[in-house]
Design an enzyme around this catalytic site. Structure first.
Site, PDB file in Angstrom:
ATOM      1  CG  MET A  52      -3.932   2.586  -3.160  1.00  0.00           C
ATOM      2  SD  MET A  52      -5.686   2.767  -3.726  1.00  0.00           S
ATOM      3  CE  MET A  52      -5.822   0.687  -3.643  1.00  0.00           C
ATOM      4  CE1 TYR A  70      -4.748  -0.886   8.062  1.00  0.00           C
ATOM      5  CE2 TYR A  70      -4.841  -3.316   6.790  1.00  0.00           C
ATOM      6  CZ  TYR A  70      -5.094  -2.780   8.278  1.00  0.00           C
ATOM      7  OH  TYR A  70      -5.333  -3.080   9.582  1.00  0.00           O
ATOM      8  CG  HIS A  77       0.694  -5.688   3.050  1.00  0.00           C
ATOM      9  ND1 HIS A  77       1.418  -5.842   1.997  1.00  0.00           N
ATOM     10  CD2 HIS A  77      -0.727  -5.790   2.720  1.00  0.00           C
ATOM     11  CE1 HIS A  77       1.293  -6.586   1.286  1.00  0.00           C
ATOM     12  NE2 HIS A  77      -0.047  -6.138   1.016  1.00  0.00           N
ATOM     13  CB  ALA A  78       5.526  -8.402   5.407  1.00  0.00           C
ATOM     14  CG  HIS A 124       2.799  -2.643   0.857  1.00  0.00           C
ATOM     15  ND1 HIS A 124       1.270  -2.484   1.606  1.00  0.00           N
ATOM     16  CD2 HIS A 124       2.000  -1.790  -0.146  1.00  0.00           C
ATOM     17  CE1 HIS A 124       0.484  -2.496   1.244  1.00  0.00           C
ATOM     18  NE2 HIS A 124       0.660  -2.086  -0.344  1.00  0.00           N
ATOM     19  N   GLY A 136       4.010  -4.018  -7.628  1.00  0.00           N
ATOM     20  CA  GLY A 136       4.180  -5.155  -7.519  1.00  0.00           C
ATOM     21  C   GLY A 136       3.908  -6.050  -8.790  1.00  0.00           C
TER      22      GLY A 136
HETATM   23  P1  AMP Z   1      -2.180  -1.117  -2.913  1.00  0.00           P
HETATM   24  O1  AMP Z   1      -1.285  -0.508  -1.555  1.00  0.00           O
HETATM   25  O2  AMP Z   1      -2.488  -2.329  -2.941  1.00  0.00           O
HETATM   26  O3  AMP Z   1      -2.229  -0.173  -3.936  1.00  0.00           O
HETATM   27  O4  AMP Z   1       0.218  -1.685  -3.674  1.00  0.00           O
HETATM   28  C1  AMP Z   1       1.107  -0.725  -3.796  1.00  0.00           C
HETATM   29  C2  AMP Z   1       2.181  -1.428  -4.697  1.00  0.00           C
HETATM   30  O5  AMP Z   1       2.320  -2.351  -4.082  1.00  0.00           O
HETATM   31  C3  AMP Z   1       1.977  -2.290  -6.365  1.00  0.00           C
HETATM   32  O6  AMP Z   1       2.877  -2.339  -6.849  1.00  0.00           O
HETATM   33  C4  AMP Z   1       1.361  -3.665  -5.156  1.00  0.00           C
HETATM   34  O7  AMP Z   1       1.634  -4.278  -6.958  1.00  0.00           O
HETATM   35  C5  AMP Z   1       2.475  -3.992  -4.374  1.00  0.00           C
HETATM   36  N1  AMP Z   1       1.615  -5.063  -3.758  1.00  0.00           N
HETATM   37  C6  AMP Z   1       1.370  -5.497  -3.013  1.00  0.00           C
HETATM   38  N2  AMP Z   1       1.059  -6.462  -2.748  1.00  0.00           N
HETATM   39  C7  AMP Z   1       2.051  -7.186  -2.725  1.00  0.00           C
HETATM   40  C8  AMP Z   1       2.677  -8.299  -2.485  1.00  0.00           C
HETATM   41  N3  AMP Z   1       1.919  -9.339  -1.974  1.00  0.00           N
HETATM   42  N4  AMP Z   1       3.708  -8.648  -3.082  1.00  0.00           N
HETATM   43  C9  AMP Z   1       4.129  -8.010  -3.858  1.00  0.00           C
HETATM   44  N5  AMP Z   1       3.811  -6.340  -4.091  1.00  0.00           N
HETATM   45  C10 AMP Z   1       3.270  -6.300  -3.476  1.00  0.00           C
END
Ligand code: AMP
Length: 285
Positions: free
Chosen positions: A30, A32, A34-35, A37, A147
């Site tokens: 989604m 934004y 970070h490390a 991703h 993740g």
């Molecule tokens: P999001 O942008 O929050 O929807 O996350 C996108 C993907 O990145 C999902 O598969 C999350 O589980 C993964 N993700 C987000 N934060 C982390 C993290 N701290 N460590 C590992 N994977 C992450």
């Protein structure tokens, strides 16, 4: 890196790559970025010849009282990070091109989605499953990397892929944390300085529970009480939404009186001011 906003164009390009015999990896996000991703992108980069990432704040996975309007966004920085981590195709559609006004087809895994985050976020996993189904059909990846930070999401998506025979391998990636233990999350920017200072207590509490389980003393209920006590002392600004010790795959919670035996995974959601943080840890294999 090629930025694509049109779903049909993404599908065409991915189909063309497949016809040339090139393998595809997908990392849905989604934005934004970070490390955490970045680690998923690095992992996926090694698994296929073409790396596709998506940046899409999926409106249908947000409830009416949730943070869709304020969810942090920064497309330029996301594109730079994606490029630096080897993304070939960055898919960044507008909601209008992903969902027709009369969109009416949904993918659900109701059993696994009922408890934990699903209990306070009705419809959330239906939105996640629907958008991930669409992304899998558009990118047609050999492998998709998610993740373990969103542990229930990963379990739900594995079940969806199995049940519907999506021709994709679902790969889980370990949680990336700040040096003080806080799991990286796009939502961490919402935390005030005081809240941020208390947030590492969540992971410290999970580690405490892991130690208690390894020592084998007491019951599930006593371990969960220790987690709540840890937060009450070290992070008084927190409110525990749920703390559950569950079977790692079925996510079936163990009762308070259950003995500390067998495979156990602990999952928590904690409110810290207006921010909802989730975390999880394998207590025992
Ligand atoms: P999001 O942008 O929050 O929807 O996350 C996108 C993907 O990145 C999902 O598969 C999350 O589980 C993964 N993700 C987000 N934060 C982390 C993290 N701290 N460590 C590992 N994977 C992450």
């Amino acid at each position: 890196m090629n930025v694509v906003c049109d779903p049909a164009q993404l599908q065409r390009q991915c189909l063309a790559a497949r016809r040339e015999g090139r393998s595809i990896a997908l990392v849905p996000t989604m934005g934004y970025l970070h490390a955490g991703h970045a680690a998923l992108l690095d992992d996926a980069r090694h698994r296929a010849e073409v790396l596709v990432a998506s940046v899409f704040v999926n409106p249908v996975q947000f409830g009416p009282a949730e943070d869709l309007a304020t969810y942090p966004r920064s497309f330029e920085a996301d594109a730079a990070l994606a490029r630096d981590h080897g993304v070939d195709l960055l898919f960044a559609p507008d909601p209008e091109v992903m969902y027709a006004p009369d969109h009416d087809t949904w993918v659900e895994v109701p059993g696994l989605a009922r408890g934990l985050c699903g209990a306070s976020r009705p419809g959330h996993f239906r939105g996640v499953c629907t958008v991930v189904s669409k992304l899998l059909l558009l990118a047609q990846p050999d492998v998709a990397v998610f993740g373990q930070k969103d542990y229930q999401q990963l379990a739900v998506l594995r079940r969806m892929v199995r049940d519907l025979n999506f021709p994709v391998q679902v790969q889980g990636h370990p949680i990336i944390r700040e040096p003080d233990g806080l799991a990286l999350s796009s939502r961490n920017v919402y935390l005030s300085a005081d809240e941020r200072a208390q947030a590492p207590a969540i992971y410290a509490g999970l580690r405490l529970c892991q130690r208690l389980v390894r020592e084998g003393q007491g019951s599930v209920g006593q371990v969960l009480a220790a987690f709540q006590e840890h937060l009450a002392v070290h992070a008084p600004l927190t409110q525990v939404e749920y703390d559950v010790i569950a079977h790692p795959e079925s996510l079936e919670p163990l009762g308070d009186s259950a003995r500390l035996a067998g495979a156990m995974h602990m999952l928590v959601a904690v409110r810290l001011g207006r921010t909802r943080l989730i975390d999880n840890l394998r207590l025992q294999d």
